[in-house]
Design a protein around this motif. Structure first.
Motif, PDB file in Angstrom:
ATOM      1  N   ARG A  38     -13.056 -18.956 -65.664  1.00  0.00           N
ATOM      2  CA  ARG A  38     -11.998 -19.738 -65.003  1.00  0.00           C
ATOM      3  C   ARG A  38     -11.073 -18.834 -64.228  1.00  0.00           C
ATOM      4  N   TRP A  39     -10.502 -19.402 -63.183  1.00  0.00           N
ATOM      5  CA  TRP A  39      -9.355 -18.795 -62.521  1.00  0.00           C
ATOM      6  C   TRP A  39      -8.116 -19.355 -63.191  1.00  0.00           C
ATOM      7  N   GLY A  40      -7.068 -18.561 -63.257  1.00  0.00           N
ATOM      8  CA  GLY A  40      -5.836 -19.027 -63.857  1.00  0.00           C
ATOM      9  C   GLY A  40      -4.750 -17.983 -63.718  1.00  0.00           C
ATOM     10  N   ALA A  66      -5.298  -9.995 -63.905  1.00  0.00           N
ATOM     11  CA  ALA A  66      -6.720 -10.355 -63.898  1.00  0.00           C
ATOM     12  C   ALA A  66      -7.000 -11.486 -62.919  1.00  0.00           C
ATOM     13  N   LEU A  67      -8.197 -11.466 -62.354  1.00  0.00           N
ATOM     14  CA  LEU A  67      -8.661 -12.559 -61.494  1.00  0.00           C
ATOM     15  C   LEU A  67      -9.604 -13.498 -62.231  1.00  0.00           C
ATOM     16  N   HIS A  68     -10.369 -12.962 -63.147  1.00  0.00           N
ATOM     17  CA  HIS A  68     -11.393 -13.748 -63.829  1.00  0.00           C
ATOM     18  C   HIS A  68     -11.161 -13.737 -65.334  1.00  0.00           C
ATOM     19  N   TYR A  69     -11.212 -14.919 -65.903  1.00  0.00           N
ATOM     20  CA  TYR A  69     -10.977 -15.116 -67.328  1.00  0.00           C
ATOM     21  C   TYR A  69     -12.150 -15.922 -67.889  1.00  0.00           C
ATOM     22  N   GLU A  90     -12.661 -10.004 -68.551  1.00  0.00           N
ATOM     23  CA  GLU A  90     -14.051  -9.598 -68.327  1.00  0.00           C
ATOM     24  C   GLU A  90     -14.439  -8.267 -68.948  1.00  0.00           C
ATOM     25  N   SER A  91     -13.516  -7.353 -69.065  1.00  0.00           N
ATOM     26  CA  SER A  91     -13.850  -5.998 -69.492  1.00  0.00           C
ATOM     27  C   SER A  91     -14.261  -5.926 -70.953  1.00  0.00           C
ATOM     28  N   GLY A  92     -15.283  -5.129 -71.217  1.00  0.00           N
ATOM     29  CA  GLY A  92     -15.696  -4.862 -72.587  1.00  0.00           C
ATOM     30  C   GLY A  92     -15.113  -3.564 -73.113  1.00  0.00           C
ATOM     31  N   THR A  93     -14.345  -2.849 -72.270  1.00  0.00           N
ATOM     32  CA  THR A  93     -13.715  -1.603 -72.704  1.00  0.00           C
ATOM     33  C   THR A  93     -12.192  -1.701 -72.728  1.00  0.00           C
ATOM     34  N   GLU A  94     -11.611  -2.475 -71.823  1.00  0.00           N
ATOM     35  CA  GLU A  94     -10.179  -2.769 -71.866  1.00  0.00           C
ATOM     36  C   GLU A  94     -10.077  -4.237 -72.254  1.00  0.00           C
TER      37      GLU A  94
END
Length: 169
Positions: A59-61, A40-43, A93-97
């Motif tokens: 955040r990035w992390g 992931a890029l975005h958390y 970010e995903s609401g499905t995964e």
């Protein structure tokens, strides 16, 4: 928790009617979840304000060796929150995964020749965005604002409800 540590895996407790399977068939593996946390890029990190209200921030992390590392100024609302109450929720970010990690955030440091080098490599995924911290970025007295989230539990699904899985550490 090291990368080789495996959490306990089971079904979460959901209200009747959600269609959650009764068997353990189809449960996700922690490896499948960690792959998403690593790539992931975005958390999103949610913390608790002193007055009890929630606070969420993107955040990035990087997910390294079973923990989430991120950095930032100690004067941010988020950091002031977790210094007072370390309980956080980390989501993708995903609401499905879906991946939801509950844990605690703590200030930390990383030596340039050890964890700092590993984190610098992992943060390489942000180079195209102009963020390329070096191995020594987190070795100073204040740790360069480095924080680590240690998971206590996680919930994930990629095909709800059939693979809805709870992880406990």
């Amino acid at each position: 928790m090291s990368a080789s540590t495996s959490p306990r895996i089971d079904r979460p407790d959901l209200p009747e009617g959600y269609g959650l399977p009764e068997s353990s068939d189809g449960l996700l593996s922690w490896r499948q979840v960690e792959e998403r946390l690593t790539s992931a890029l975005h958390y999103w990190i949610s913390s608790i304000r002193p007055d009890g209200r929630p606070h969420s921030v993107p955040r990035w992390g990087v997910w390294v060796s079973g923990r989430f590392y991120y950095d930032g100024a100690p004067t941010t609302r988020h950091t002031r929150n977790v210094e007072r109450n370390p309980a956080v929720t980390l989501t993708l970010e995903s609401g499905t995964e879906v991946v939801i990690v509950e844990g605690e955030s703590a200030a930390t440091r990383a030596s340039a020749d050890g964890l700092g080098a590993e984190l610098s490599r992992a943060f390489g995924k942000y180079a195209a965005f102009g963020y390329e911290p070096g191995p020594d970025s987190w070795s100073g007295p204040d740790g360069g604002g480095l924080r680590v989230i240690t998971p206590k539990s996680a919930l994930a699904w990629f095909s709800f409800p059939k693979d809805c899985t709870r992880f406990r550490f």
